[in-house]
Design an enzyme around this catalytic site. Structure first.
Site, PDB file in Angstrom:
ATOM      1  N   ARG A  63       0.809  -1.218   0.000  1.00  9.05           N
ATOM      2  CA  ARG A  63       0.000   0.000   0.000  1.00  9.05           C
ATOM      3  C   ARG A  63       0.843   1.269   0.000  1.00  9.05           C
ATOM      4  O   ARG A  63       0.385   2.312  -0.455  1.00  9.05           O
ATOM      5  CB  ARG A  63      -1.009  -0.028   1.146  1.00  9.05           C
ATOM      6  CG  ARG A  63      -2.087  -1.105   0.924  1.00  9.05           C
ATOM      7  CD  ARG A  63      -3.052  -1.222   2.079  1.00  9.05           C
ATOM      8  NE  ARG A  63      -2.429  -1.540   3.346  1.00  9.05           N
ATOM      9  CZ  ARG A  63      -2.226  -2.770   3.794  1.00  9.05           C
ATOM     10  NH1 ARG A  63      -2.609  -3.803   3.096  1.00  9.05           N
ATOM     11  NH2 ARG A  63      -1.649  -2.970   4.957  1.00  9.05           N
ATOM     12  N   GLU A 100       2.771  -7.734  13.159  1.00 15.85           N
ATOM     13  CA  GLU A 100       1.735  -8.039  14.139  1.00 15.85           C
ATOM     14  C   GLU A 100       1.322  -9.502  14.043  1.00 15.85           C
ATOM     15  O   GLU A 100       0.707 -10.041  14.955  1.00 15.85           O
ATOM     16  CB  GLU A 100       0.488  -7.172  13.894  1.00 15.85           C
ATOM     17  CG  GLU A 100       0.715  -5.689  14.042  1.00 15.85           C
ATOM     18  CD  GLU A 100       1.162  -4.986  12.768  1.00 15.85           C
ATOM     19  OE1 GLU A 100       0.828  -3.816  12.604  1.00 15.85           O
ATOM     20  OE2 GLU A 100       1.861  -5.588  11.930  1.00 15.85           O
TER      21      GLU A 100
END
Length: 182
Positions: A63, A100
């Site tokens: 992104r 994460e």
């Protein structure tokens, strides 16, 4: 024409339990589906950096490519792609990092930067900072430096922007979300 953080936030979709239970995902695709918001987002970054003294723009897979490529075009700067492992065809440098969700590797072409170059790094979001710190380590290994890290969103409670600041890497973002914010 400008817009404030509230307008940006209204175009960022919150997705609960994606990509795994307990994660709150901040989806920027609605922001890009609005031509006006997309233009204003890019223009906000371009205006900030039009007079800045750096040599390259680095964009994080995937992104970060969306904003990084536009700003590289607008400011007439070379674009460096930081990719997930196995996506670049020439000789690469690699750096492992924690996400994460687990461990990953980030790569950059070994010849993409030189000694003394200065890189403005783009990603969509600063969470734990793992990807951006891995990219910064790659930049430093090549002999270049980080001018600043820029993102659309910062999630300050996850500590990434603080980790970058602790490394003496300035950060800039257009908006923030807390972990409990809808």
């Amino acid at each position: 024409m400008t817009f404030d953080a509230f307008d940006i936030k209204s175009l960022i979709r919150t997705v609960i339990d994606f990509p795994k239970p307990g994660v709150i995902f901040r989806d920027i695709t609605p922001l890009f589906q609005s031509p006006r918001a997309f233009r204003l987002t890019a223009d906000s970054f371009a205006q900030r950096y039009v007079e800045a003294d750096f040599t390259h723009i680095g964009a994080m897979d995937a992104r970060g490519f969306l904003i990084g490529s536009i700003i590289a075009y607008q400011l007439n700067k070379p674009l460096i792609l930081f990719r997930k492992q196995g996506k670049l065809p020439a000789r690469v440098l690699a750096e492992s990092y924690q996400t994460e969700y687990g461990e990953a590797f980030l790569e950059v072409h070994a010849d993409s930067l030189g000694n003394g170059d200065s890189v403005l790094m783009f990603d969509d979001l600063i969470a734990t900072g793992g990807t951006l710190i891995a990219a910064a380590n790659l930049v430093h290994r090549i002999g270049a430096k980080i001018f600043e890290v820029a993102a659309i969103i910062d999630l300050p409670e996850l500590g990434g922007s603080q980790r970058l600041e602790d490394m003496k890497i300035p950060t800039f973002f257009l908006t923030q979300f807390t972990l409990t914010e809808p």
